[in-house]
Design a protein around this motif. Structure first.
Motif, PDB file in Angstrom:
ATOM      1  N   UNK A  69      26.847  -1.943 -24.046  1.00 34.81           N
ATOM      2  CA  UNK A  69      27.492  -0.685 -24.431  1.00 34.81           C
ATOM      3  C   UNK A  69      27.656   0.184 -23.196  1.00 34.81           C
ATOM      4  N   UNK A  70      28.703   1.026 -23.231  1.00 34.86           N
ATOM      5  CA  UNK A  70      28.963   1.929 -22.113  1.00 34.86           C
ATOM      6  C   UNK A  70      27.819   2.943 -22.017  1.00 34.86           C
ATOM      7  N   UNK A  71      27.193   2.977 -20.844  1.00 35.60           N
ATOM      8  CA  UNK A  71      26.133   3.952 -20.600  1.00 35.60           C
ATOM      9  C   UNK A  71      26.669   5.158 -19.835  1.00 35.60           C
ATOM     10  N   UNK A  72      27.576   4.887 -18.880  1.00 34.69           N
ATOM     11  CA  UNK A  72      28.169   5.953 -18.073  1.00 34.69           C
ATOM     12  C   UNK A  72      29.650   5.639 -17.899  1.00 34.69           C
ATOM     13  N   UNK A  73      30.479   6.707 -17.887  1.00 32.25           N
ATOM     14  CA  UNK A  73      31.910   6.482 -17.770  1.00 32.25           C
ATOM     15  C   UNK A  73      32.623   7.726 -17.264  1.00 32.25           C
ATOM     16  N   UNK A  74      33.771   7.497 -16.647  1.00 30.84           N
ATOM     17  CA  UNK A  74      34.631   8.609 -16.240  1.00 30.84           C
ATOM     18  C   UNK A  74      35.346   9.189 -17.455  1.00 30.84           C
ATOM     19  N   UNK A  75      35.307   8.466 -18.574  1.00 31.42           N
ATOM     20  CA  UNK A  75      35.919   8.913 -19.824  1.00 31.42           C
ATOM     21  C   UNK A  75      34.775   9.206 -20.797  1.00 31.42           C
ATOM     22  N   UNK A  76      34.474  10.471 -21.028  1.00 29.95           N
ATOM     23  CA  UNK A  76      33.315  10.811 -21.869  1.00 29.95           C
ATOM     24  C   UNK A  76      33.335  10.144 -23.244  1.00 29.95           C
ATOM     25  N   UNK A  77      34.505   9.972 -23.843  1.00 33.79           N
ATOM     26  CA  UNK A  77      34.593   9.368 -25.174  1.00 33.79           C
ATOM     27  C   UNK A  77      34.178   7.898 -25.177  1.00 33.79           C
ATOM     28  N   UNK A  78      34.132   7.261 -24.015  1.00 38.00           N
ATOM     29  CA  UNK A  78      33.813   5.835 -23.940  1.00 38.00           C
ATOM     30  C   UNK A  78      32.321   5.569 -24.121  1.00 38.00           C
ATOM     31  N   UNK A  79      31.487   6.571 -23.911  1.00 36.23           N
ATOM     32  CA  UNK A  79      30.036   6.370 -23.981  1.00 36.23           C
ATOM     33  C   UNK A  79      29.651   5.774 -25.339  1.00 36.23           C
ATOM     34  N   UNK A  80      28.891   4.668 -25.288  1.00 38.28           N
ATOM     35  CA  UNK A  80      28.433   4.003 -26.492  1.00 38.28           C
ATOM     36  C   UNK A  80      29.365   2.901 -26.983  1.00 38.28           C
ATOM     37  N   UNK A  81      30.577   2.820 -26.445  1.00 41.21           N
ATOM     38  CA  UNK A  81      31.538   1.797 -26.871  1.00 41.21           C
ATOM     39  C   UNK A  81      31.013   0.410 -26.467  1.00 41.21           C
ATOM     40  N   UNK A  82      31.153  -0.547 -27.366  1.00 41.21           N
ATOM     41  CA  UNK A  82      30.697  -1.916 -27.097  1.00 41.21           C
ATOM     42  C   UNK A  82      31.763  -2.687 -26.328  1.00 41.21           C
ATOM     43  N   UNK A  83      31.321  -3.552 -25.464  1.00 43.10           N
ATOM     44  CA  UNK A  83      32.225  -4.415 -24.714  1.00 43.10           C
ATOM     45  C   UNK A  83      32.699  -5.537 -25.641  1.00 43.10           C
ATOM     46  N   UNK A  84      33.930  -6.022 -25.501  1.00 40.57           N
ATOM     47  CA  UNK A  84      34.357  -7.157 -26.318  1.00 40.57           C
ATOM     48  C   UNK A  84      33.419  -8.349 -26.085  1.00 40.57           C
ATOM     49  N   UNK A  85      32.923  -8.965 -27.143  1.00 42.49           N
ATOM     50  CA  UNK A  85      31.946 -10.057 -26.995  1.00 42.49           C
ATOM     51  C   UNK A  85      32.419 -11.210 -26.117  1.00 42.49           C
TER      52      UNK A  85
END
Length: 183
Positions: A111-127
């Motif tokens: 999952x996104x821990x840090x990002x330049x796009x705040x909304x991305x935090x917590x998003x899962x990577x495609x398996x």
């Protein structure tokens, strides 16, 4: 009408008909040959466009790979525990690159821990991306409608193992991700 005039008209009629027949055959042959030449030209242009598009795609992907390599080198130390602020500062700096749409770090849980796009935090990577990265340990490239998506697998080094004694050097612990505009 005299015989001479009749012969003259007959010969003239035959001459005109034979000229019309020759012209008709010539026009048909010219049309067929023109269509063949036009078809060959269109095929050649399609092949040139295909090669140009493939070359442009390859150059774009290589540019994105080069950018990811530079970002990976710059971000290396900022991915150590407690260094998240450095990563976020670097992400803000990367925002000045016009074609860079997103710069993120996927942690060990995928999952996104840090990002330049705040909304991305917590998003899962495609398996499938996560699995391919673990398997190949090489950059994984995907495309969507307007961007190239590059995922760089991250492997633990000696410094990381000091902070996480249960880890081993070379262990897969996450991915850096950039979303790079096709434009």
């Amino acid at each position: 009408m005299s015989l001479g005039k009749r012969l003259f008209l007959l010969i003239l009629t035959l001459f005109v008909l034979s000229m019309l027949a020759v012209q008709t055959v010539t026009i048909r042959q010219t049309t067929v040959q023109f269509n063949e030449v036009l078809g060959g030209f269109q095929s050649s242009m399609a092949a040139i466009q295909r090669v140009a598009a493939e070359s442009f795609h390859d150059m774009s992907v290589q540019s994105a790979r080069d950018l990811l390599l530079e970002i990976t080198m710059a971000a290396g130390d900022s991915l150590q525990p407690g260094e998240g602020e450095k990563f976020l500062y670097l992400a803000k700096q990367q925002a000045s690159i016009e074609d860079l749409l997103e710069f993120s770090f996927y942690g060990p849980d995928g999952r996104v821990e840090m990002s330049s796009v705040p909304e991305a935090k917590g998003r899962a990577i495609p398996p499938d991306v996560w699995e391919e990265g673990q398997k190949t340990k090489e950059v994984v490239i995907r495309e969507d409608e307007g961007a190239y998506l590059l995922f760089e697998p991250l492997l633990a080094n000696g410094d990381m193992v000091r902070f996480h004694p249960e880890w081993k050097v070379g262990q897969y612990y996450g991915m850096l991700h950039i979303r790079f505009s096709k434009e």
